[in-house]
Design a protein around this motif. Structure first.
Motif, PDB file in Angstrom:
ATOM      1  N   ASN A 157     -30.085 -82.629 149.620  1.00 47.67           N
ATOM      2  CA  ASN A 157     -29.676 -81.459 148.849  1.00 47.67           C
ATOM      3  C   ASN A 157     -29.283 -81.808 147.422  1.00 47.67           C
ATOM      4  OD1 ASN A 157     -29.934 -79.613 151.034  1.00 47.67           O
ATOM      5  ND2 ASN A 157     -28.031 -80.408 151.876  1.00 47.67           N
ATOM      6  N   LYS A 327     -23.666 -77.211 157.552  1.00 45.64           N
ATOM      7  CA  LYS A 327     -25.018 -76.680 157.366  1.00 45.64           C
ATOM      8  C   LYS A 327     -25.564 -76.235 158.716  1.00 45.64           C
ATOM      9  CE  LYS A 327     -29.506 -77.967 155.397  1.00 45.64           C
ATOM     10  NZ  LYS A 327     -30.233 -79.004 154.629  1.00 45.64           N
ATOM     11  N   GLY A 330     -31.742 -75.201 157.448  1.00 44.19           N
ATOM     12  CA  GLY A 330     -32.280 -75.517 156.129  1.00 44.19           C
ATOM     13  C   GLY A 330     -33.793 -75.446 156.129  1.00 44.19           C
ATOM     14  N   THR A 335     -32.382 -68.847 149.959  1.00 45.03           N
ATOM     15  CA  THR A 335     -31.677 -67.949 150.870  1.00 45.03           C
ATOM     16  C   THR A 335     -30.776 -66.988 150.102  1.00 45.03           C
ATOM     17  OG1 THR A 335     -29.957 -69.621 151.183  1.00 45.03           O
ATOM     18  CG2 THR A 335     -31.758 -69.562 152.789  1.00 45.03           C
ATOM     19  N   ASP A 350     -35.000 -64.944 153.026  1.00 49.85           N
ATOM     20  CA  ASP A 350     -35.655 -66.054 152.333  1.00 49.85           C
ATOM     21  C   ASP A 350     -36.698 -65.376 151.454  1.00 49.85           C
ATOM     22  OD1 ASP A 350     -36.867 -68.331 151.428  1.00 49.85           O
ATOM     23  OD2 ASP A 350     -37.428 -69.112 153.394  1.00 49.85           O
ATOM     24  N   GLU A 555     -24.946 -76.889 148.012  1.00 45.64           N
ATOM     25  CA  GLU A 555     -26.003 -76.344 147.167  1.00 45.64           C
ATOM     26  C   GLU A 555     -25.465 -75.138 146.411  1.00 45.64           C
ATOM     27  OE1 GLU A 555     -30.027 -76.164 149.124  1.00 45.64           O
ATOM     28  OE2 GLU A 555     -28.855 -76.549 150.938  1.00 45.64           O
ATOM     29  N   THR A 573     -25.040 -68.322 152.064  1.00 52.74           N
ATOM     30  CA  THR A 573     -26.413 -68.699 151.728  1.00 52.74           C
ATOM     31  C   THR A 573     -26.347 -69.507 150.440  1.00 52.74           C
ATOM     32  OG1 THR A 573     -26.686 -66.548 150.635  1.00 52.74           O
ATOM     33  CG2 THR A 573     -27.571 -66.773 152.870  1.00 52.74           C
ATOM     34  N   THR A 576     -31.517 -73.758 149.616  1.00 53.72           N
ATOM     35  CA  THR A 576     -32.538 -73.698 150.663  1.00 53.72           C
ATOM     36  C   THR A 576     -31.939 -73.638 152.057  1.00 53.72           C
ATOM     37  OG1 THR A 576     -32.637 -76.134 150.735  1.00 53.72           O
ATOM     38  CG2 THR A 576     -34.133 -75.013 149.208  1.00 53.72           C
ATOM     39  N   SER A 577     -30.651 -73.291 152.161  1.00 58.24           N
ATOM     40  CA  SER A 577     -29.954 -73.451 153.442  1.00 58.24           C
ATOM     41  C   SER A 577     -29.002 -72.305 153.756  1.00 58.24           C
ATOM     42  CB  SER A 577     -29.163 -74.777 153.433  1.00 58.24           C
ATOM     43  OG  SER A 577     -29.977 -75.872 153.078  1.00 58.24           O
ATOM     44  N   TYR A 579     -25.070 -72.015 155.386  1.00 60.17           N
ATOM     45  CA  TYR A 579     -23.863 -72.784 155.701  1.00 60.17           C
ATOM     46  C   TYR A 579     -22.814 -71.862 156.322  1.00 60.17           C
ATOM     47  CZ  TYR A 579     -25.759 -76.429 152.624  1.00 60.17           C
ATOM     48  OH  TYR A 579     -26.558 -77.394 152.059  1.00 60.17           O
TER      49      TYR A 579
END
Length: 591
Positions: A157, A327, A330, A335, A350, A555, A573, A576-577, A579
């Protein structure tokens, strides 16, 4: 300041003098055939530097490679940077924009990944467009670096990209085009994202549109998911200066964090050459920026959320004792829009992949809707319908989650397309409020903004649409109080969040500045605390606008909501993940 310049020059010179006699071994970038190569390139050629003569350069590259500069274990931050030398897409300036950069990154605890991308432009490639082979190599380098995360001891990340001149253009190109890979996946490594987590652009060339000089080049597609950017260049380097200023303006409009250093002199091509001139301090400025943005977290290990405000903020933090940001999932493109249903399942988007996904209370991830109109912000209403800011056609949808049937509830205002609904909140009485900024999308078939303002809209329970407030630079996150009497709206363009009283007829009254921070997404808890997403953090503000906590996120955080079986888990969000972190408080309905 002048006293520090000789010290920096000595440091850079020492780095140069202490380089290992043998460079690190190179590894092939591609597992087999290189996309698009036809075997008609002469033998690779290396030009050695001579006094007052040519720089050390490489050309005729048909077999791209990566050279990896690993830092000492006691210095390793876990970050990695893909390095793209310049050379006008004809050669690669291999030393002062390549190997020396790898060694400098190594010295500050960052894994440097020097990519030998394909040059020169092939005879059959268009001369009025950048060579796609270079973009393929850059995207592959970022994905492969992430795929090697465990082997190289890096955080997937925190993988950025740094480029000079044409390599700066390539870095900007890669940073703004990760939604579409320029080649067919070659192996498992290409399942990793090709989006850099940050971009460092040193006198980047080619950013200006050749036909329409007032615009960015068409391949530089700045959007809200563009990663944070750092620029360094000289005032007397006209092309890169013009392009960098245009890209900075686009980043500002998109709400993307960026930093720009323009030195009064230095010209073009100074790279990593040591010296005592101001422009030769850019590596130190870049290191400071990387630290400030959180990309050089020591050890590269996840840490407990910090409040950053002493004992008072520690006590006020909503994070449960001992809880850490974890996380959950991913590998997405970007997101956004998390929203809980009545059972605590969290739906999120997404957007580049045109999906709405569902994270259920048992920890199972499924795709709820694909395609989904490029939906962005989401919110559930009292009846259990999912409202979606369907950005593809600038609409607002209402979706029956039992049948997936959608209804377009707003398609225009005054007969003109909306700018692009971004986030939505549905009040207890069934009225909806949504923000309408303008982020130009590459998939839109229309051009300029049609509305005469950017603002927040009110849709009454009876379906009457009105612009509640059009005085915004770039409105974004929106959330209301549980009783529906307050509305919070973030202006990410003005870097502040406003609060309104909501009148009985839904009109917004008594606008005030709630806090001096913009936000991408927002939520609220049952104690009245308001949560904003900004950079790589969630900022928590009490009802009086005082910041009470900062929750760090690995992130860039985009949006936030409460969910889970008990409503006491904060879902975030970011990049790319997805949490989550356990909290001492609970969320409210219709987030």
């Amino acid at each position: 300041m002048t006293r520090t310049l000789p010290a920096l020059a000595l440091l850079l010179a020492a780095t140069t003098l202490t380089r290992a006699a043998d460079p690190p071994p190179a590894l092939d970038l591609w597992p087999g055939a290189v996309p698009g190569e036809k075997g008609n390139v002469p033998e690779e050629k290396l030009t050695q530097p001579v006094p007052n003569g040519p720089i050390k350069s490489v050309t005729n590259v048909s077999k791209p490679t990566l050279t990896v500069y690993r830092p000492a274990k006691d210095k390793d931050t876990g970050a990695a940077v893909v390095i793209a030398p310049g050379g006008g897409y004809n050669v690669l300036a291999w030393e002062h924009e390549g190997t020396m950069v790898g060694e400098w990154l190594q010295s500050i605890g960052v894994t440097g990944v020097l990519v030998k991308y394909r040059v020169p432009r092939r005879p059959d490639q268009a001369k009025d467009a950048p060579p796609v082979g270079a973009l393929q190599d850059a995207q592959r380098a970022v994905s492969l670096t992430r795929a090697k995360a465990k082997e190289w001891g890096i955080d997937p990340n925190r993988v950025g990209m740094l480029g000079f001149s044409a390599g700066g253009h390539l870095t900007a190109w890669a940073a703004t085009n990760s939604d579409k890979r320029a080649y067919e996946p070659a192996d498992e490594a290409d399942k990793q994202s090709c989006r850099p987590d940050f971009a460092v652009l040193i006198y980047p060339g080619g950013l200006v549109n050749k036909q329409e000089k007032e615009k960015l080049a068409p391949e530089i597609r700045v959007a809200k998911d563009t990663p944070p950017c750092f620029f360094a260049l000289a005032y007397n380097d006209n092309g890169p200066l013009d392009g960098s200023l245009k890209m900075m303006a686009a980043l500002k409009q998109a709400g993307v964090s960026a930093e720009l250093h323009v030195y009064s002199a230095g010209g073009h091509g100074f790279g990593m050459r040591p010296g005592d001139k101001p422009h030769q301090t850019w590596p130190k400025r870049c290191e400071e920026w990387l630290k400030a943005e959180g990309f050089l977290t020591a050890g590269g290990k996840p840490t407990a959320p910090k409040t950053g405000g002493g004992e008072e903020e520690d006590a006020a933090s909503p994070v449960a004792p001992g809880a850490k940001v974890e996380k959950l999932a991913g590998g997405f493109k970007f997101t956004e829009g998390p929203a809980p249903d009545a059972d605590g399942n969290v739906y999120f988007t997404d957007q580049p992949n045109d999906k709405i996904l569902k994270w259920d209370t048992d920890g199972k991830l499924t795709t709820f809707m694909e395609p989904c109109g490029r939906s962005n912000g989401l919110c559930f209403d009292k009846a259990g319908f999912l409202w979606a800011c369907a950005d593809e056609q600038n609409q607002l949808w209402k979706i029956d989650v039992k049948t997936n049937e959608k209804t377009v509830v707003v398609k225009d205002h005054g007969g003109k397309l909306l700018n692009g609904p971004n986030d939505v909140w549905v009040a207890p009485n069934g009225a909806a409020y949504f923000t309408d900024p303008f982020y130009k999308r590459p998939y839109w078939k229309h051009g300029a903004q049609e509305q005469d303002a950017r603002g927040v809209y009110h849709l009454s329970p009876e379906g009457k649409l009105s612009r509640a407030d059009g005085d915004y630079k770039q409105p974004n996150g929106v959330i209301g109080s549980p009783d529906g009497k307050k509305l919070y709206v973030a202006d990410i363009g003005a870097n502040k969040t406003n609060v309104y009283d909501v009148a009985d007829d839904g009109a917004l009254k008594n606008r005030k500045t709630f806090c001096e921070s913009g936000s991408d997404g927002m939520t609220i808890d049952d104690a009245g605390n308001v949560y904003l997403t900004r950079g790589k953090a969630v900022l928590v503000f009490a009802a009086d606008g005082k910041k009470v906590a900062t929750i760090d996120v690995p992130e860039g955080a985009t949006n936030v909501c409460f969910g889970g079986k008990d409503g006491a888990t904060l879902f975030i969000t970011a990049g790319t993940s997805l949490y989550a972190v356990k909290t001492k408080v609970k969320g409210t309905a219709r987030q």
